[in-house]
Scaffold this motif. Sequence first.
Motif, PDB file in Angstrom:
ATOM      1  N   UNK A  50      12.552  33.039  20.074  1.00  0.00           N
ATOM      2  CA  UNK A  50      11.322  33.097  21.173  1.00  0.00           C
ATOM      3  C   UNK A  50      11.749  32.272  22.320  1.00  0.00           C
ATOM      4  N   UNK A  51      11.057  32.488  23.242  1.00  0.00           N
ATOM      5  CA  UNK A  51      11.428  31.461  24.721  1.00  0.00           C
ATOM      6  C   UNK A  51      11.522  30.099  24.293  1.00  0.00           C
ATOM      7  N   UNK A  52      10.679  29.455  23.487  1.00  0.00           N
ATOM      8  CA  UNK A  52      10.565  27.939  23.078  1.00  0.00           C
ATOM      9  C   UNK A  52      12.083  27.738  22.477  1.00  0.00           C
ATOM     10  N   UNK A  53      12.620  28.380  21.428  1.00  0.00           N
ATOM     11  CA  UNK A  53      13.842  28.055  21.075  1.00  0.00           C
ATOM     12  C   UNK A  53      15.060  27.991  22.121  1.00  0.00           C
ATOM     13  N   UNK A  54      14.917  29.176  23.115  1.00  0.00           N
ATOM     14  CA  UNK A  54      16.083  29.404  24.061  1.00  0.00           C
ATOM     15  C   UNK A  54      16.159  28.262  24.888  1.00  0.00           C
ATOM     16  N   UNK A  55      14.632  27.783  25.235  1.00  0.00           N
ATOM     17  CA  UNK A  55      14.738  26.774  26.386  1.00  0.00           C
ATOM     18  C   UNK A  55      14.908  25.470  25.735  1.00  0.00           C
ATOM     19  N   UNK A  56      14.827  25.175  24.539  1.00  0.00           N
ATOM     20  CA  UNK A  56      15.087  24.038  23.837  1.00  0.00           C
ATOM     21  C   UNK A  56      16.709  23.825  23.770  1.00  0.00           C
ATOM     22  N   UNK A 108      18.961  25.813  26.169  1.00  0.00           N
ATOM     23  CA  UNK A 108      19.587  25.597  27.437  1.00  0.00           C
ATOM     24  C   UNK A 108      19.067  24.191  27.860  1.00  0.00           C
ATOM     25  N   UNK A 109      18.108  23.521  27.625  1.00  0.00           N
ATOM     26  CA  UNK A 109      17.708  22.345  28.357  1.00  0.00           C
ATOM     27  C   UNK A 109      18.065  20.993  27.439  1.00  0.00           C
ATOM     28  N   UNK A 110      19.556  21.320  26.978  1.00  0.00           N
ATOM     29  CA  UNK A 110      20.067  20.206  26.080  1.00  0.00           C
ATOM     30  C   UNK A 110      21.301  19.970  26.412  1.00  0.00           C
ATOM     31  N   UNK A 111      21.839  18.777  26.694  1.00  0.00           N
ATOM     32  CA  UNK A 111      23.146  18.365  26.775  1.00  0.00           C
ATOM     33  C   UNK A 111      24.160  18.721  25.507  1.00  0.00           C
ATOM     34  N   UNK A 128      20.864  24.106  36.766  1.00  0.00           N
ATOM     35  CA  UNK A 128      19.567  23.476  37.169  1.00  0.00           C
ATOM     36  C   UNK A 128      18.532  24.524  36.798  1.00  0.00           C
ATOM     37  N   UNK A 129      17.364  23.837  36.032  1.00  0.00           N
ATOM     38  CA  UNK A 129      16.276  24.426  35.468  1.00  0.00           C
ATOM     39  C   UNK A 129      14.833  23.888  36.095  1.00  0.00           C
ATOM     40  N   UNK A 130      14.108  24.816  36.377  1.00  0.00           N
ATOM     41  CA  UNK A 130      12.523  24.373  36.709  1.00  0.00           C
ATOM     42  C   UNK A 130      11.907  24.854  35.090  1.00  0.00           C
ATOM     43  N   UNK A 131      11.473  23.593  34.441  1.00  0.00           N
ATOM     44  CA  UNK A 131      11.056  24.196  32.940  1.00  0.00           C
ATOM     45  C   UNK A 131       9.776  24.811  32.754  1.00  0.00           C
ATOM     46  N   UNK A 148      24.003  32.767  21.198  1.00  0.00           N
ATOM     47  CA  UNK A 148      23.277  33.310  19.942  1.00  0.00           C
ATOM     48  C   UNK A 148      23.751  32.522  18.770  1.00  0.00           C
ATOM     49  N   UNK A 149      24.911  32.265  18.569  1.00  0.00           N
ATOM     50  CA  UNK A 149      25.527  31.447  17.528  1.00  0.00           C
ATOM     51  C   UNK A 149      24.834  30.013  17.582  1.00  0.00           C
ATOM     52  N   UNK A 150      24.873  29.420  18.725  1.00  0.00           N
ATOM     53  CA  UNK A 150      24.152  28.060  18.771  1.00  0.00           C
ATOM     54  C   UNK A 150      22.882  28.274  18.327  1.00  0.00           C
ATOM     55  N   UNK A 151      22.039  29.112  18.925  1.00  0.00           N
ATOM     56  CA  UNK A 151      20.747  29.206  18.585  1.00  0.00           C
ATOM     57  C   UNK A 151      20.393  29.588  16.992  1.00  0.00           C
ATOM     58  N   UNK A 152      21.354  30.354  16.329  1.00  0.00           N
ATOM     59  CA  UNK A 152      21.497  30.473  14.924  1.00  0.00           C
ATOM     60  C   UNK A 152      21.669  29.180  14.101  1.00  0.00           C
ATOM     61  N   UNK A 153      22.288  28.476  14.795  1.00  0.00           N
ATOM     62  CA  UNK A 153      22.538  27.055  13.993  1.00  0.00           C
ATOM     63  C   UNK A 153      21.558  26.088  14.186  1.00  0.00           C
TER      64      UNK A 153
END
Length: 164
Positions: free
Chosen positions: A12-18, A20-23, A83-86, A157-162
């Motif tokens: 879901x969106x919450x996992x995707x934003x977590x 993308x918004x990470x170093x 750059x993202x507007x959270x 997707x692999x990073x999300x799965x991890x």
Amino acid sequence: MKFDDKHSFRQPVEALTKMYFSRAYHERKYDMMKARNVEVLELVDEPDRFHIVVRFSTDADAPLPDFAKRVIGDSLAITQTDSWDRKALKGTINVEIKGAPVKVSADMVIRSEPSGGASNNFVWNVQCGIPLIGGKIEKIIAGDIQSKAGADAARSQKILDEQS
């Protein structure tokens, strides 16, 4: 030259934003791309916005004309700014290729999908300032981005799965 792209994910969106918004995501992504000399130049991680600037080197493997290959060489020095507007879930990508008279950027929007997953929707813009042949170079670069989009989405997707 403008074109659209969409990366769809199971999470879901919450996992995707977590992600993308990470170093850590950006560092892992460039590692998976086998980029060289990866360096985070700037990081802003605030409640309302996320901004990261990464410089790296990679092989020049787009099918460019010979004269362009002579100018650019076998390796590209790239600086990418995400750059993202959270809150709005909207962002931009700006790509600078050292020594190349091109501008590459994308507007991004993260959306929920009916499946329960999420997507990142891109509107890419590629511009080349070389008279007469700029349009041809734009098409080559756009084609290169499109040909690598699937691999880029698969890495994410692999990073999300991890992380799940």
